[in-house]
Design an enzyme around this catalytic site. Structure first.
Site, short mmCIF file in Angstrom:
data_model
loop_
_atom_site.label_atom_id
_atom_site.label_comp_id
_atom_site.label_asym_id
_atom_site.label_seq_id
_atom_site.Cartn_x
_atom_site.Cartn_y
_atom_site.Cartn_z
N ALA A 180 -31.05 -16.31 -15.97
CA ALA A 180 -29.84 -16.14 -15.27
C ALA A 180 -28.45 -16.97 -16.25
O ALA A 180 -28.22 -16.60 -17.45
CB ALA A 180 -29.88 -17.04 -13.99
N SER A 181 -27.85 -17.80 -15.84
CA SER A 181 -26.60 -18.30 -16.52
C SER A 181 -27.07 -18.98 -17.80
O SER A 181 -26.04 -19.36 -18.65
CB SER A 181 -25.86 -19.03 -15.65
OG SER A 181 -25.36 -18.34 -14.63
N ILE A 182 -28.10 -19.45 -18.14
CA ILE A 182 -28.61 -20.13 -19.28
C ILE A 182 -28.36 -18.90 -20.45
O ILE A 182 -28.25 -19.34 -21.49
CB ILE A 182 -29.96 -20.47 -19.17
CG1 ILE A 182 -30.22 -21.78 -18.09
CG2 ILE A 182 -30.40 -21.25 -20.60
CD1 ILE A 182 -31.63 -22.21 -18.04
N SER A 183 -28.41 -17.79 -20.16
CA SER A 183 -28.03 -16.59 -20.90
C SER A 183 -26.81 -16.69 -21.72
O SER A 183 -26.44 -16.16 -22.76
CB SER A 183 -28.27 -15.34 -20.29
OG SER A 183 -29.37 -15.03 -19.63
#
Length: 308
Positions: free
Chosen positions: A45-48
């Protein structure tokens, strides 16, 4: 009181180069009863966003772009309302662009035509002037991924594969849709499988990467050991560029910088439909914590409990 448990997914805790805890549990897909294994890939998810920021930094180091470039320089159709927005503003969430809840007309699970998606983003006037305030914005990172594609002259997912994952030995990681790939976890809500968000366009750069637990632990060596990037670029990734408004917390380039469980922390969480993720490095104790789960529900006390 019993310790919070992870029902489905992977949890890794390391100190220095030693693994203190490795937990793999539950089903990768409830429909087939296939189990999660160390090789299972999860949406981070937002760790991307950290990978998108690294891609921008790599290209800046080669002179292919500059962090001070106006984003309109790298878009197919410049938007007058975005004339003051730079890549630095997008990296730090200070562009004035909104987050997903500000664009209710976007279906996160439905494919979109790339330029039409940019038009939807541009249909909402900026919430503030560039650099004025911090406002978390996944659409801003979609724009960064588009900039990477144009500056590198190749698809964003291919750039990550060749220039980010391969040099770090992250052999289980990839960006985009998981069609035809093995060892991918299905997202779940309420114990039932749910459709994935669109990762090829709508979440490109913002929430499109899949990792194994071991790969995400390796990724934390980018700030911890200065891997992949030149020293100045690595330091800029975790510099406190923009206060978030929460006490003692700032945002770098794809990283939150502050404290967790009473300890200095460089970290990010992720939340896609049916997936939750967390990756954090705690410099004072040199601990790294990774949690990947393919279920929407997770006990918020789990991370704190593992660090105590």
């Amino acid at each position: 009181m019993p310790k919070p448990s992870l029902d489905r997914g992977v949890l890794l805790l390391a100190q220095g180069d030693d693994i203190l805890m490795s937990r793999v549990t539950g089903a990768a897909d409830a429909a087939t009863a296939s189990p999660c294994t160390p090789a299972t890939r999860f949406q981070i998810a937002s760790i991307s966003k950290q990978m998108a920021a690294a891609a921008v930094q790599l290209l800046a180091g080669r002179g292919a772009l500059r962090l001070t470039d106006p984003v309109n320089r790298w878009l197919p159709h410049p938007q007058p309302a975005w004339s003051g927005i730079t890549l630095h503003h997008l990296l730090t969430h200070t562009s004035g662009l909104g987050h997903w809840e500000d664009y209710p007309m976007i279906d996160l699970a439905a494919p979109a035509e790339p330029d039409e998606l940019l038009g939807i983003f541009a249909s909402l006037p900026p919430l503030s002037a560039p650099g004025a305030t911090w406002h978390y914005s996944s659409p801003g990172y979609v724009l960064l991924a588009r900039a990477v594609e144009r500056a590198a002259d190749r698809p964003y997912a291919a750039f990550l594969a060749d220039e980010v994952f391969a040099p770090l030995g992250m052999t289980g990681s990839f960006a985009g849709a998981a069609d035809g790939r093995d060892d991918v976890a299905t997202g779940h809500e309420g114990g039932r499988p749910v459709p994935s968000w669109d990762l090829d366009t709508v979440s490109m750069g913002a929430g499109d990467v899949w990792c194994t637990g071991a790969d995400l632990l390796t990724w934390l060596d980018v700030p911890r050991r200065g891997r992949l990037l030149e020293p100045a670029a690595a330091a800029a990734m975790t510099a406190p560029h923009a206060p978030t408004g929460r006490p003692g917390e700032s945002y770098g380039y794809g990283w939150f910088v502050g404290t967790l469980a009473g300890e200095r922390a460089i970290h990010h969480s992720g939340d896609n439909g049916g997936y939750k993720a967390f990756a954090g490095w705690f410099p004072d104790s040199d601990r790294r914590l990774v949690v990947l789960t393919n279920q929407a529900e997770i006990d918020p006390a789990l991370l704190k409990a593992e660090l105590e």
